[in-house]
Scaffold this motif. Sequence first.
Motif, PDB file in Angstrom:
ATOM      1  N   PRO A  91      16.395  38.741 -20.531  1.00  0.00           N
ATOM      2  CA  PRO A  91      17.767  38.272 -20.981  1.00  0.00           C
ATOM      3  C   PRO A  91      19.077  38.523 -20.154  1.00  0.00           C
ATOM      4  N   GLY A  92      18.804  39.759 -19.473  1.00  0.00           N
ATOM      5  CA  GLY A  92      19.865  40.187 -18.709  1.00  0.00           C
ATOM      6  C   GLY A  92      20.146  39.289 -17.359  1.00  0.00           C
ATOM      7  N   GLY A  93      19.100  38.404 -17.055  1.00  0.00           N
ATOM      8  CA  GLY A  93      19.058  37.705 -15.752  1.00  0.00           C
ATOM      9  C   GLY A  93      17.996  38.060 -14.470  1.00  0.00           C
ATOM     10  N   ALA A  94      17.357  39.208 -14.956  1.00  0.00           N
ATOM     11  CA  ALA A  94      16.444  39.724 -13.861  1.00  0.00           C
ATOM     12  C   ALA A  94      15.319  39.096 -13.925  1.00  0.00           C
ATOM     13  N   GLU A  95      14.804  38.759 -12.646  1.00  0.00           N
ATOM     14  CA  GLU A  95      13.496  37.827 -12.585  1.00  0.00           C
ATOM     15  C   GLU A  95      12.410  38.866 -11.927  1.00  0.00           C
ATOM     16  N   GLU A  96      11.262  38.812 -12.634  1.00  0.00           N
ATOM     17  CA  GLU A  96      10.105  39.551 -12.061  1.00  0.00           C
ATOM     18  C   GLU A  96       8.947  38.704 -11.589  1.00  0.00           C
ATOM     19  N   LEU A  97       8.535  38.684 -10.569  1.00  0.00           N
ATOM     20  CA  LEU A  97       7.369  37.771 -10.045  1.00  0.00           C
ATOM     21  C   LEU A  97       6.146  38.660 -10.700  1.00  0.00           C
ATOM     22  N   VAL A  98       5.271  37.916 -11.457  1.00  0.00           N
ATOM     23  CA  VAL A  98       4.217  38.482 -11.953  1.00  0.00           C
ATOM     24  C   VAL A  98       2.782  37.820 -11.342  1.00  0.00           C
TER      25      VAL A  98
END
Length: 142
Positions: free
Chosen positions: A65-72
Amino acid sequence: MDALVGLRVEQDLNLPARFELRFDDDDFAIVESGPFALAAKVEVEIDDQVLIKGEVTSTTVDMSPGGAEELVIAGLDQGHKLARHSEPATFLNLNADGILRKVASNNGLSLEGSTGSKATFPYLLHCRDDYELVETLVRSTG
């Protein structure tokens, strides 16, 4: 791999081992460079200790929700190929190593090592997935 923020490896006696790698990828640089294509080979190692050798089975991007993206990046060891194949098969006058070699070859794998069993199966009918056959043969031959 400075962007690596999470690593999980799960190993189970009755299931293919799996891994999950999480990368901080706010600018999508890792996604766009594409080093983790489906079926890409991955070896997870810590301090010269190999935890798992496998292949990529999925890639996703988790957005917070804070805008951080994680590639999984998730994947399985090569044993998962055995669980995909369930076709009846018969084996005549083969020992466990011979059966295991045939099953491995049919799934694009190779057999390393030996069960050490010299006993020959005059006739073996196999009607479930290959993963179960391998597990049963290994358990029965020690």
